[in-house]
Write a protein that holds these residues in place. Structure first.
Motif, PDB file in Angstrom:
ATOM      1  N   VAL A 185     -27.499 -15.879 -34.294  1.00 55.46           N
ATOM      2  CA  VAL A 185     -27.649 -17.312 -34.006  1.00 55.46           C
ATOM      3  C   VAL A 185     -26.988 -17.656 -32.672  1.00 55.46           C
ATOM      4  O   VAL A 185     -26.015 -17.030 -32.260  1.00 55.46           O
ATOM      5  CB  VAL A 185     -27.037 -18.190 -35.125  1.00 55.46           C
ATOM      6  N   GLY A 186     -27.530 -18.683 -32.013  1.00 56.60           N
ATOM      7  CA  GLY A 186     -26.949 -19.217 -30.796  1.00 56.60           C
ATOM      8  C   GLY A 186     -26.422 -20.614 -31.025  1.00 56.60           C
ATOM      9  O   GLY A 186     -26.650 -21.228 -32.078  1.00 56.60           O
ATOM     10  N   ALA A 187     -25.732 -21.149 -30.036  1.00 57.91           N
ATOM     11  CA  ALA A 187     -25.106 -22.461 -30.184  1.00 57.91           C
ATOM     12  C   ALA A 187     -26.137 -23.545 -30.478  1.00 57.91           C
ATOM     13  O   ALA A 187     -25.899 -24.436 -31.301  1.00 57.91           O
ATOM     14  CB  ALA A 187     -24.312 -22.804 -28.923  1.00 57.91           C
ATOM     15  N   ALA A 188     -27.304 -23.491 -29.817  1.00 54.08           N
ATOM     16  CA  ALA A 188     -28.313 -24.523 -30.033  1.00 54.08           C
ATOM     17  C   ALA A 188     -28.826 -24.522 -31.465  1.00 54.08           C
ATOM     18  O   ALA A 188     -29.187 -25.569 -32.014  1.00 54.08           O
ATOM     19  CB  ALA A 188     -29.475 -24.340 -29.063  1.00 54.08           C
ATOM     20  N   GLN A 189     -28.848 -23.349 -32.093  1.00 53.02           N
ATOM     21  CA  GLN A 189     -29.318 -23.260 -33.474  1.00 53.02           C
ATOM     22  C   GLN A 189     -28.313 -23.836 -34.471  1.00 53.02           C
ATOM     23  O   GLN A 189     -28.674 -24.110 -35.615  1.00 53.02           O
ATOM     24  CB  GLN A 189     -29.593 -21.803 -33.841  1.00 53.02           C
ATOM     25  N   LEU A 190     -27.073 -23.997 -34.044  1.00 49.77           N
ATOM     26  CA  LEU A 190     -26.032 -24.458 -34.956  1.00 49.77           C
ATOM     27  C   LEU A 190     -25.818 -25.961 -34.909  1.00 49.77           C
ATOM     28  O   LEU A 190     -24.984 -26.490 -35.646  1.00 49.77           O
ATOM     29  CB  LEU A 190     -24.721 -23.729 -34.658  1.00 49.77           C
ATOM     30  N   ARG A 191     -26.547 -26.663 -34.035  1.00 50.36           N
ATOM     31  CA  ARG A 191     -26.511 -28.120 -34.091  1.00 50.36           C
ATOM     32  C   ARG A 191     -27.097 -28.559 -35.429  1.00 50.36           C
ATOM     33  O   ARG A 191     -28.055 -27.958 -35.929  1.00 50.36           O
ATOM     34  CB  ARG A 191     -27.325 -28.720 -32.947  1.00 50.36           C
ATOM     35  N   PHE A 192     -26.512 -29.576 -36.023  1.00 50.31           N
ATOM     36  CA  PHE A 192     -26.987 -30.098 -37.311  1.00 50.31           C
ATOM     37  C   PHE A 192     -26.903 -29.035 -38.408  1.00 50.31           C
ATOM     38  O   PHE A 192     -27.785 -28.935 -39.258  1.00 50.31           O
ATOM     39  CB  PHE A 192     -28.426 -30.625 -37.194  1.00 50.31           C
ATOM     40  N   THR A 193     -25.837 -28.230 -38.360  1.00 51.35           N
ATOM     41  CA  THR A 193     -25.649 -27.156 -39.331  1.00 51.35           C
ATOM     42  C   THR A 193     -24.264 -27.252 -39.945  1.00 51.35           C
ATOM     43  O   THR A 193     -23.265 -27.384 -39.229  1.00 51.35           O
ATOM     44  CB  THR A 193     -25.803 -25.771 -38.656  1.00 51.35           C
ATOM     45  N   GLU A 194     -24.189 -27.169 -41.261  1.00 53.56           N
ATOM     46  CA  GLU A 194     -22.906 -27.129 -41.944  1.00 53.56           C
ATOM     47  C   GLU A 194     -22.337 -25.718 -41.878  1.00 53.56           C
ATOM     48  O   GLU A 194     -23.053 -24.774 -41.519  1.00 53.56           O
ATOM     49  CB  GLU A 194     -23.079 -27.594 -43.395  1.00 53.56           C
ATOM     50  N   PRO A 195     -21.036 -25.531 -42.194  1.00 51.52           N
ATOM     51  CA  PRO A 195     -20.454 -24.183 -42.137  1.00 51.52           C
ATOM     52  C   PRO A 195     -21.287 -23.161 -42.905  1.00 51.52           C
ATOM     53  O   PRO A 195     -21.744 -23.423 -44.026  1.00 51.52           O
ATOM     54  CB  PRO A 195     -19.078 -24.382 -42.776  1.00 51.52           C
ATOM     55  N   LEU A 196     -21.475 -21.998 -42.304  1.00 52.15           N
ATOM     56  CA  LEU A 196     -22.350 -20.984 -42.878  1.00 52.15           C
ATOM     57  C   LEU A 196     -21.710 -20.213 -44.024  1.00 52.15           C
ATOM     58  O   LEU A 196     -22.409 -19.576 -44.812  1.00 52.15           O
ATOM     59  CB  LEU A 196     -22.783 -20.001 -41.789  1.00 52.15           C
ATOM     60  N   ALA A 197     -20.383 -20.248 -44.114  1.00 52.42           N
ATOM     61  CA  ALA A 197     -19.676 -19.513 -45.175  1.00 52.42           C
ATOM     62  C   ALA A 197     -20.136 -18.060 -45.216  1.00 52.42           C
ATOM     63  O   ALA A 197     -20.468 -17.518 -46.271  1.00 52.42           O
ATOM     64  CB  ALA A 197     -19.869 -20.194 -46.526  1.00 52.42           C
ATOM     65  N   ALA A 198     -20.145 -17.429 -44.043  1.00 53.56           N
ATOM     66  CA  ALA A 198     -20.536 -16.021 -43.958  1.00 53.56           C
ATOM     67  C   ALA A 198     -19.480 -15.134 -44.598  1.00 53.56           C
ATOM     68  O   ALA A 198     -18.313 -15.497 -44.683  1.00 53.56           O
ATOM     69  CB  ALA A 198     -20.729 -15.632 -42.492  1.00 53.56           C
ATOM     70  N   GLU A 199     -19.905 -13.957 -45.022  1.00 54.58           N
ATOM     71  CA  GLU A 199     -18.915 -12.967 -45.452  1.00 54.58           C
ATOM     72  C   GLU A 199     -18.049 -12.587 -44.248  1.00 54.58           C
ATOM     73  O   GLU A 199     -16.824 -12.611 -44.318  1.00 54.58           O
ATOM     74  CB  GLU A 199     -19.604 -11.738 -46.023  1.00 54.58           C
ATOM     75  N   SER A 200     -18.706 -12.242 -43.160  1.00 50.93           N
ATOM     76  CA  SER A 200     -18.005 -11.953 -41.904  1.00 50.93           C
ATOM     77  C   SER A 200     -18.868 -12.445 -40.754  1.00 50.93           C
ATOM     78  O   SER A 200     -20.092 -12.551 -40.877  1.00 50.93           O
ATOM     79  CB  SER A 200     -17.748 -10.454 -41.743  1.00 50.93           C
ATOM     80  N   ALA A 201     -18.215 -12.745 -39.627  1.00 49.06           N
ATOM     81  CA  ALA A 201     -18.948 -13.253 -38.470  1.00 49.06           C
ATOM     82  C   ALA A 201     -18.263 -12.783 -37.197  1.00 49.06           C
ATOM     83  O   ALA A 201     -17.054 -12.550 -37.173  1.00 49.06           O
ATOM     84  CB  ALA A 201     -19.012 -14.777 -38.499  1.00 49.06           C
ATOM     85  N   VAL A 202     -19.070 -12.665 -36.136  1.00 47.61           N
ATOM     86  CA  VAL A 202     -18.548 -12.299 -34.827  1.00 47.61           C
ATOM     87  C   VAL A 202     -19.118 -13.245 -33.793  1.00 47.61           C
ATOM     88  O   VAL A 202     -20.276 -13.670 -33.892  1.00 47.61           O
ATOM     89  CB  VAL A 202     -18.891 -10.834 -34.468  1.00 47.61           C
ATOM     90  N   VAL A 203     -18.313 -13.598 -32.801  1.00 46.26           N
ATOM     91  CA  VAL A 203     -18.757 -14.385 -31.654  1.00 46.26           C
ATOM     92  C   VAL A 203     -18.708 -13.481 -30.428  1.00 46.26           C
ATOM     93  O   VAL A 203     -17.669 -12.888 -30.122  1.00 46.26           O
ATOM     94  CB  VAL A 203     -17.874 -15.625 -31.442  1.00 46.26           C
ATOM     95  N   LEU A 204     -19.850 -13.374 -29.734  1.00 47.56           N
ATOM     96  CA  LEU A 204     -19.953 -12.571 -28.524  1.00 47.56           C
ATOM     97  C   LEU A 204     -20.334 -13.472 -27.359  1.00 47.56           C
ATOM     98  O   LEU A 204     -21.207 -14.328 -27.503  1.00 47.56           O
ATOM     99  CB  LEU A 204     -21.020 -11.481 -28.689  1.00 47.56           C
ATOM    100  N   GLY A 205     -19.722 -13.282 -26.225  1.00 47.83           N
ATOM    101  CA  GLY A 205     -20.043 -14.086 -25.060  1.00 47.83           C
ATOM    102  C   GLY A 205     -19.341 -15.427 -25.095  1.00 47.83           C
ATOM    103  O   GLY A 205     -18.352 -15.620 -25.799  1.00 47.83           O
ATOM    104  N   VAL A 206     -19.860 -16.381 -24.330  1.00 49.97           N
ATOM    105  CA  VAL A 206     -19.251 -17.700 -24.213  1.00 49.97           C
ATOM    106  C   VAL A 206     -19.235 -18.374 -25.581  1.00 49.97           C
ATOM    107  O   VAL A 206     -20.293 -18.544 -26.204  1.00 49.97           O
ATOM    108  CB  VAL A 206     -20.025 -18.567 -23.213  1.00 49.97           C
ATOM    109  N   PRO A 207     -18.055 -18.774 -26.091  1.00 46.41           N
ATOM    110  CA  PRO A 207     -17.980 -19.270 -27.468  1.00 46.41           C
ATOM    111  C   PRO A 207     -18.304 -20.744 -27.643  1.00 46.41           C
ATOM    112  O   PRO A 207     -18.213 -21.263 -28.754  1.00 46.41           O
ATOM    113  CB  PRO A 207     -16.514 -18.998 -27.841  1.00 46.41           C
ATOM    114  N   GLY A 208     -18.672 -21.451 -26.579  1.00 47.30           N
ATOM    115  CA  GLY A 208     -18.925 -22.881 -26.688  1.00 47.30           C
ATOM    116  C   GLY A 208     -19.973 -23.214 -27.729  1.00 47.30           C
ATOM    117  O   GLY A 208     -21.054 -22.624 -27.746  1.00 47.30           O
ATOM    118  N   GLY A 209     -19.661 -24.151 -28.606  1.00 44.29           N
ATOM    119  CA  GLY A 209     -20.598 -24.595 -29.629  1.00 44.29           C
ATOM    120  C   GLY A 209     -20.711 -23.681 -30.823  1.00 44.29           C
ATOM    121  O   GLY A 209     -21.564 -23.895 -31.693  1.00 44.29           O
TER     122      GLY A 209
END
Length: 325
Positions: A185-209
């Protein structure tokens, strides 16, 4: 394609509906008809909703799919000005990533008290509750997602994935059984999104949004240790008790990190003896590409897999297989 109005039958509020509920009577509007929008229309129809898609134009190659979905019951309003007015009635507005977030449709929906969801939010609501999500977030997630899926395959785990060619809604609604969802997923896809409650997650690159990616994580928040902003996201996240912060580095890793020792990708996070040693995952030669972005993607895929309990041999074999693909 005409612009007929939606049915005026009374709809049930969609807020508490999931994949096993009937969405009959729910009047859904989907803005845009790219990959994500088409998947939203398709699966909302499958659930029984009354669906209208509004778009200024149909992207190249989407005409045939739109015609098929129209045959199946979707309504389309396509052309200049189609996204200026929110159709009535409307119980939920789905806004894919390529739609302007503060455009007329969103403003109108908020003014009427209509829920506004991203396509990712729709997928979150349609997830199988017992199937964990592994989330890769950033500007370009395709390499890490492909590597992670290769590793999971070597571990004997079946995964459904949103990888840039398949939308997340389509992945989670796939009829074939799967053990995990891998969500790129990218930042634009997370607009209007509640917390995903993932088992695990990673952020790569610019973390904005991307802050919401770590909210509700139950096992591991994985981040680039060279990026203080990414580390701040981890520190600020509201996670499940016991979730761990796992750093990635292209240098020698500290305790609780994955990184490089000479030409080896190594793990100092998921081994018992991590305070005194590091365990080899694979070599740069086996990875096939020494570019920093590729190495970081491999470390990210390894971290998510290891947090799930995948052994080191499957990580090595998966990264080798990805290189040979």
């Amino acid at each position: 394609m005409g612009g007929e109005a939606l049915s005026s039958l009374p709809g049930d509020p969609p807020t508490d509906l999931g994949r096993d509920d009937s969405w009959s009577g729910v009047r859904a509007v989907v803005a845009g008809f790219g990959l994500d929008g088409a998947a939203a229309v398709d699966n909302l129809l499958h659930l029984g909703a009354d669906v209208v898609a509004v778009a200024e134009h149909l992207p190249a190659g989407m005409q045939e799919r739109a015609e098929l979905l129209e045959v199946l019951g979707a309504r389309f309003d396509v052309g200049p000005g189609a996204t200026d007015t929110l159709p009535e009635p409307c119980d939920v507005l789905v806004v894919p990533a390529d739609v302007v977030p503060d455009g007329a449709l969103v403003v109108a929906a908020r003014g009427r008290g209509v829920p506004v969801w991203s396509e990712v939010e729709l997928a979150r609501r349609l997830r199988r509750p017992a199937v964990p999500w592994l989330v890769v977030a950033g500007e370009d997630t395709s390499t890490a997602v492909a590597m992670l899926r290769a590793v999971l395959h070597e571990a004997g785990l079946r995964s459904a994935a949103a990888d840039g060619r398949t939308a997340l809604t389509e992945a989670v609604m796939a009829p074939e059984p799967y053990d995990l969802v891998v969500a790129g997923v990218g930042a634009a896809q997370l607009r209007f999104t509640e917390p995903l409650a993932a088992e695990s997650a990673v952020v790569l690159g610019v973390p904005g949004g991307l802050g919401a990616v770590f909210e509700g994580v139950s096992r591991a928040c994985v981040y680039d240790a060279a990026d203080p902003a990414a580390e701040d996201l981890v520190r600020e996240a509201d996670v499940v008790e016991g979730a761990r912060a796992i750093g990635l580095t292209l240098a020698t890793p500290g305790v609780g990190m994955l990184g490089l020792v000479e030409d080896l990708l190594v793990d100092r996070a998921f081994i018992e003896e991590r305070r005194t040693t590091a365990a080899e995952l694979c070599t740069l030669a086996e990875l096939g590409d020494p570019e920093p972005s590729v190495v970081l993607a491999a470390l990210a895929a390894a971290a998510l897999a290891r947090a799930h309990g995948v052994d080191r041999s499957a990580v090595r074999d998966g990264l080798r297989a990805h290189h040979g693909a």
